[in-house]
Enzyme design. Structure first.
Site, PDB file in Angstrom:
ATOM      1  N   ASN A  58       0.796  -1.237   0.000  1.00 41.84           N
ATOM      2  CA  ASN A  58       0.000   0.000   0.000  1.00 41.84           C
ATOM      3  C   ASN A  58       0.829   1.288   0.000  1.00 41.84           C
ATOM      4  O   ASN A  58       0.382   2.303  -0.514  1.00 41.84           O
ATOM      5  CB  ASN A  58      -1.046  -0.010   1.126  1.00 41.84           C
ATOM      6  CG  ASN A  58      -0.451  -0.182   2.496  1.00 41.84           C
ATOM      7  OD1 ASN A  58       0.719  -0.520   2.638  1.00 41.84           O
ATOM      8  ND2 ASN A  58      -1.264   0.041   3.511  1.00 41.84           N
ATOM      9  N   LYS A  78      12.258  -7.984   1.124  1.00 37.36           N
ATOM     10  CA  LYS A  78      11.286  -8.696   0.288  1.00 37.36           C
ATOM     11  C   LYS A  78      10.059  -7.804   0.104  1.00 37.36           C
ATOM     12  O   LYS A  78       9.224  -7.663   0.996  1.00 37.36           O
ATOM     13  CB  LYS A  78      10.860 -10.025   0.933  1.00 37.36           C
ATOM     14  CG  LYS A  78      10.192 -10.936  -0.093  1.00 37.36           C
ATOM     15  CD  LYS A  78       8.966 -11.673   0.402  1.00 37.36           C
ATOM     16  CE  LYS A  78       7.680 -10.920   0.464  1.00 37.36           C
ATOM     17  NZ  LYS A  78       7.049 -10.540  -0.808  1.00 37.36           N
ATOM     18  N   GLY A 100       2.494  -5.509   7.445  1.00 35.92           N
ATOM     19  CA  GLY A 100       1.478  -6.212   6.663  1.00 35.92           C
ATOM     20  C   GLY A 100       0.304  -6.592   7.545  1.00 35.92           C
ATOM     21  O   GLY A 100       0.069  -5.964   8.590  1.00 35.92           O
ATOM     22  N   GLU A 110       4.449  -4.299  12.299  1.00 37.96           N
ATOM     23  CA  GLU A 110       3.526  -3.182  12.023  1.00 37.96           C
ATOM     24  C   GLU A 110       2.347  -3.803  11.290  1.00 37.96           C
ATOM     25  O   GLU A 110       2.449  -4.114  10.102  1.00 37.96           O
ATOM     26  CB  GLU A 110       4.220  -2.127  11.148  1.00 37.96           C
ATOM     27  CG  GLU A 110       5.471  -1.515  11.757  1.00 37.96           C
ATOM     28  CD  GLU A 110       5.176  -0.537  12.892  1.00 37.96           C
ATOM     29  OE1 GLU A 110       4.000  -0.159  13.073  1.00 37.96           O
ATOM     30  OE2 GLU A 110       6.118  -0.173  13.604  1.00 37.96           O
ATOM     31  N   LEU A 111       1.257  -4.018  12.017  1.00 36.48           N
ATOM     32  CA  LEU A 111       0.183  -4.865  11.470  1.00 36.48           C
ATOM     33  C   LEU A 111      -1.100  -4.071  11.181  1.00 36.48           C
ATOM     34  O   LEU A 111      -1.065  -2.859  11.047  1.00 36.48           O
ATOM     35  CB  LEU A 111      -0.064  -6.024  12.444  1.00 36.48           C
ATOM     36  CG  LEU A 111       1.207  -6.790  12.848  1.00 36.48           C
ATOM     37  CD1 LEU A 111       0.897  -7.888  13.852  1.00 36.48           C
ATOM     38  CD2 LEU A 111       1.924  -7.377  11.637  1.00 36.48           C
ATOM     39  N   CYS A 159      -3.229   1.358   6.764  1.00 31.78           N
ATOM     40  CA  CYS A 159      -3.440   0.739   8.086  1.00 31.78           C
ATOM     41  C   CYS A 159      -4.001   1.764   9.058  1.00 31.78           C
ATOM     42  O   CYS A 159      -4.642   1.421  10.033  1.00 31.78           O
ATOM     43  CB  CYS A 159      -2.132   0.168   8.607  1.00 31.78           C
ATOM     44  SG  CYS A 159      -0.813   1.395   8.570  1.00 31.78           S
ATOM     45  N   GLU A 186     -10.886  -4.728   8.713  1.00 33.71           N
ATOM     46  CA  GLU A 186     -10.218  -3.623   8.039  1.00 33.71           C
ATOM     47  C   GLU A 186     -10.846  -3.525   6.654  1.00 33.71           C
ATOM     48  O   GLU A 186     -10.748  -4.470   5.872  1.00 33.71           O
ATOM     49  CB  GLU A 186      -8.745  -4.012   7.878  1.00 33.71           C
ATOM     50  CG  GLU A 186      -7.803  -3.004   8.385  1.00 33.71           C
ATOM     51  CD  GLU A 186      -6.347  -3.390   8.129  1.00 33.71           C
ATOM     52  OE1 GLU A 186      -6.029  -4.555   7.895  1.00 33.71           O
ATOM     53  OE2 GLU A 186      -5.543  -2.467   8.171  1.00 33.71           O
TER      54      GLU A 186
HETATM   55  P1  NAP Z   1       0.092  -9.070   3.688  1.00 28.12           P
HETATM   56  O1  NAP Z   1      -0.716  -9.916   2.818  1.00 28.12           O
HETATM   57  O2  NAP Z   1       0.250  -9.459   5.107  1.00 28.12           O
HETATM   58  O3  NAP Z   1       1.519  -8.940   2.969  1.00 28.12           O
HETATM   59  C1  NAP Z   1       2.548  -8.131   3.498  1.00 28.12           C
HETATM   60  C2  NAP Z   1       3.876  -8.693   3.047  1.00 28.12           C
HETATM   61  O4  NAP Z   1       4.031  -9.991   3.616  1.00 28.12           O
HETATM   62  C3  NAP Z   1       3.997  -8.864   1.540  1.00 28.12           C
HETATM   63  O5  NAP Z   1       5.336  -8.636   1.169  1.00 28.12           O
HETATM   64  C4  NAP Z   1       3.631 -10.327   1.354  1.00 28.12           C
HETATM   65  O6  NAP Z   1       4.180 -10.908   0.206  1.00 28.12           O
HETATM   66  C5  NAP Z   1       4.271 -10.931   2.584  1.00 28.12           C
HETATM   67  N1  NAP Z   1       3.717 -12.224   2.957  1.00 28.12           N
HETATM   68  C6  NAP Z   1       2.472 -12.704   2.718  1.00 28.12           C
HETATM   69  N2  NAP Z   1       2.361 -13.951   3.206  1.00 28.12           N
HETATM   70  C7  NAP Z   1       3.560 -14.277   3.749  1.00 28.12           C
HETATM   71  C8  NAP Z   1       4.087 -15.428   4.394  1.00 28.12           C
HETATM   72  N3  NAP Z   1       3.342 -16.510   4.598  1.00 28.12           N
HETATM   73  N4  NAP Z   1       5.360 -15.417   4.811  1.00 28.12           N
HETATM   74  C9  NAP Z   1       6.123 -14.306   4.619  1.00 28.12           C
HETATM   75  N5  NAP Z   1       5.697 -13.187   4.021  1.00 28.12           N
HETATM   76  C10 NAP Z   1       4.429 -13.163   3.602  1.00 28.12           C
HETATM   77  O7  NAP Z   1      -0.431  -7.568   3.733  1.00 28.12           O
HETATM   78  P2  NAP Z   1      -0.767  -6.633   2.519  1.00 28.12           P
HETATM   79  O8  NAP Z   1      -2.087  -7.053   1.982  1.00 28.12           O
HETATM   80  O9  NAP Z   1       0.395  -6.526   1.601  1.00 28.12           O
HETATM   81  O10 NAP Z   1      -0.877  -5.223   3.246  1.00 28.12           O
HETATM   82  C11 NAP Z   1      -2.021  -4.788   3.861  1.00 28.12           C
HETATM   83  C12 NAP Z   1      -1.924  -4.995   5.364  1.00 28.12           C
HETATM   84  O11 NAP Z   1      -0.772  -4.330   5.850  1.00 28.12           O
HETATM   85  C13 NAP Z   1      -3.086  -4.388   6.085  1.00 28.12           C
HETATM   86  O12 NAP Z   1      -3.511  -5.232   7.104  1.00 28.12           O
HETATM   87  C14 NAP Z   1      -2.490  -3.107   6.668  1.00 28.12           C
HETATM   88  O13 NAP Z   1      -3.170  -2.618   7.796  1.00 28.12           O
HETATM   89  C15 NAP Z   1      -1.110  -3.545   6.977  1.00 28.12           C
HETATM   90  N6  NAP Z   1      -0.216  -2.393   7.083  1.00 28.12           N
HETATM   91  C16 NAP Z   1       0.236  -2.040   8.300  1.00 28.12           C
HETATM   92  C17 NAP Z   1       1.048  -0.929   8.444  1.00 28.12           C
HETATM   93  C18 NAP Z   1       1.561  -0.520   9.793  1.00 28.12           C
HETATM   94  O14 NAP Z   1       2.496   0.264   9.827  1.00 28.12           O
HETATM   95  N7  NAP Z   1       1.004  -1.023  10.887  1.00 28.12           N
HETATM   96  C19 NAP Z   1       1.415  -0.182   7.315  1.00 28.12           C
HETATM   97  C20 NAP Z   1       0.932  -0.570   6.076  1.00 28.12           C
HETATM   98  C21 NAP Z   1       0.122  -1.694   5.979  1.00 28.12           C
HETATM   99  P3  NAP Z   1       3.265 -11.099  -1.110  1.00 28.12           P
HETATM  100  O15 NAP Z   1       2.930  -9.728  -1.536  1.00 28.12           O
HETATM  101  O16 NAP Z   1       4.203 -11.794  -2.021  1.00 28.12           O
HETATM  102  O17 NAP Z   1       2.093 -11.903  -0.720  1.00 28.12           O
END
Ligand code: NAP
Length: 495
Positions: free
Chosen positions: A164, A187, A241, A263-264, A297, A394
């Site tokens: 994002n 990554k 993520g 950071e979730l 997020c 969310e």
């Molecule tokens: P996500 O699906 O959790 O993916 C985040 C990262 O993790 C991506 O690089 C993804 O790779 C990787 N990933 C996915 N499955 C994995 C696994 N089993 N093992 C290791 N890595 C893995 O999240 P997203 O959809 O990209 O992002 C949205 C989420 O991020 C939302 O929940 C948002 O609130 C959160 N977020 C939090 C913050 C904060 O600072 N708290 C900031 C921004 C976003 P792939 O892309 O290859 O699947």
């Protein structure tokens, strides 16, 4: 800014490395596999990149570990100056970074420019913080020892970023890791790797020694992260993520007792009291909800409005939302881009449809947008049932559900009624209420009369299932250092 017209998209895409950055080389995947990147505004493929295998992931860790000792011995001034040069180069390439982010993620170009500014501030901030990492000196209370506390780099780090905020989520980790003297394997998210690829090339251009930052983009996240996390040389995982993936990584990290920063996800309440300045509240709501197409997020997920002003707020907010223009973010007039993929658009649509079935009324929007991209109309919902799913999940889209409350106590209870604890927002003109309510809100971040508060100088982090640790601020560098206490026998002890 009219620079946008100067960017030739084909020439820009041709500049972005498509390989894996391992040591000093951009190379193909060990099995020759690739994956594609799509423009969510058109559904078209815009790039094909090498897709890292587990073997490549370990090669990246090898390259990082090979230079850790030498990198840790560099002076903080040297690391600071590399960060500063990177800051200047990113500024020079700002329009290219902004265009890349709009192309691969969909955000309106003006917001992408805003992200370059915001994200790059982490490079400047940590270039300034790099030389200010202090230890401590003291004496044991008994006088037996002099105590010296030093900060050392934590060691090789795995950095995993979401789609994002493709630039800011990388700079927020890479900046402090460089400042502290750590080596890294980055990554990026599968949907938006181009910004990270170009960012890594920019770091090399700024003089970052080969091996300090390695980049392994790929189609399978776990094929990359699992072998690295199982390797005894890794010391830290920093992840941004979703909470479910964070939970999986925490379990895995436990096997090696790795340092973690998480950071979730969030479920931010946006609370408006009856004494709020409604102009400020509407302006704040637009920022907290519509920035990044609601895919943040920190995005306001639930609008909790005092019953006496709820109707007026909803009408004024909906009127502003109707002024937004949905479309391809590269078009300067567009203020809301597509969602990142079809799955994201469908899940937002399903949440809205369910809320409507449960009694919610659509004030504006409420349907997918037209065209080949993954558009969803900016939407305001009122009369939302207090137990609706849309208030629990969310939303990650441009949809604002509004519910009402009667008392301050009820507002606080509703706000805290979630497993998340990242961002919250509070609008009131009563400053004693601000302190009273903020004391009781279980959130790591609170925007008071403001809908956008992220800043490189401030510690960003959540509580409860929104994570642990902080990025930015003077605290951000601590995540990449470990303390060592040296007890020195006091020469006067026992004399
Ligand atoms: P996500 O699906 O959790 O993916 C985040 C990262 O993790 C991506 O690089 C993804 O790779 C990787 N990933 C996915 N499955 C994995 C696994 N089993 N093992 C290791 N890595 C893995 O999240 P997203 O959809 O990209 O992002 C949205 C989420 O991020 C939302 O929940 C948002 O609130 C959160 N977020 C939090 C913050 C904060 O600072 N708290 C900031 C921004 C976003 P792939 O892309 O290859 O699947």
């Amino acid at each position: 800014m009219s620079d946008a017209k100067k960017i030739n998209v084909e020439e820009l895409l041709a500049k972005v490395p498509t390989g894996l950055l391992i040591g000093d080389t951009w190379r193909d995947a060990s099995d020759g596999e690739t994956f594609t990147v799509e423009n969510p505004a058109t559904g078209e493929t815009i790039a094909t990149l090498a897709s890292a295998t587990s073997e490549d992931a370990i090669a990246a860790l090898d390259a990082a570990c090979a230079v850790q000792a030498e990198w840790a011995r560099t002076s903080s001034r040297e690391r600071s100056e590399i960060l500063r040069r990177a800051f200047d180069l990113i500024n020079e390439r700002a329009e290219e970074f902004a265009t890349l982010m709009t192309l691969e993620m969909g955000k309106p170009i003006a917001e992408a420019r805003g992200e370059v500014k915001y994200g790059n501030e982490f490079m400047r901030w940590f270039s300034e913080e790099a030389v200010r990492s202090y230890g401590r000196h003291g004496q044991t209370p008994e006088g037996s020892h002099r105590m010296l506390t030093v900060r050392k780099p934590v060691g090789p780090c795995l950095l995993i970023t979401p789609w994002n905020f493709p630039l800011a989520m990388a700079t927020r980790k890479v900046g402090p890791a460089i400042a502290a003297g750590c080596v890294m394997v980055l990554k990026p998210a599968r949907l938006t790797p181009l910004t990270s690829q170009y960012f890594a090339q920019t770091m090399l251009d700024a003089g970052l020694p080969a091996g300090v930052l390695n980049v392994v983009s790929g189609a399978s996240a776990s094929a990359i992260s699992n072998p690295i996390m199982e390797d005894d040389r890794l010391r830290k995982v920093s992840f941004t993520g979703s909470t479910p993936v964070g939970q999986q990584l925490l379990k895995k990290a436990a096997d090696k007792v790795l340092r973690t920063s998480m950071e979730l996800g969030g479920n931010a309440p946006f609370i408006i009291f009856e004494d709020a300045d409604l102009d400020l509240a509407v302006e704040g709501a637009m920022g907290a909800k519509m920035r990044n197409i609601g895919e943040a997020c920190t995005a306001a997920n639930r609008f909790l409005v005092h019953e006496s002003i709820a109707e007026e707020f909803a009408q004024r907010f909906a009127a502003k939302i109707k002024e937004l223009t949905l479309g391809n973010g590269l078009d300067e007039d567009v203020t809301v881009g597509p969602l990142v993929e079809s799955k994201a658009r469908d899940s937002v649509a399903a949440l809205v449809d369910e809320a409507v079935k449960e009694g919610a009324t659509v004030l504006t929007g409420g349907a997918a947008g037209e065209g080949a991209g993954y558009f969803y109309q900016p939407t305001v919902l009122v009369d939302v049932a207090h137990n609706a799913q849309i208030l629990k999940e969310e939303i990650f889209g441009p949809v604002a559900p509004i519910i009402t409350f009667t008392t301050e106590e009820e507002a606080i209870k509703l706000a805290n009624d979630t497993e998340f604890g990242l961002a919250s927002y509070l609008f009131t003109e009563d400053y004693s209420r601000m302190f009273r309510v903020s004391d009781q809100l279980e959130y790591g971040l609170l925007g008071f009369n403001s809908g956008v508060i992220s800043n490189a100088a401030a510690p960003f982090g959540g509580v409860k299932q929104s994570g642990m640790g902080h990025e930015g601020g003077i605290e951000g560098i601590d995540e990449y250092t470990q303390l060592q206490y040296i007890g020195i026998r006091d020469p006067y002890a026992g004399r």
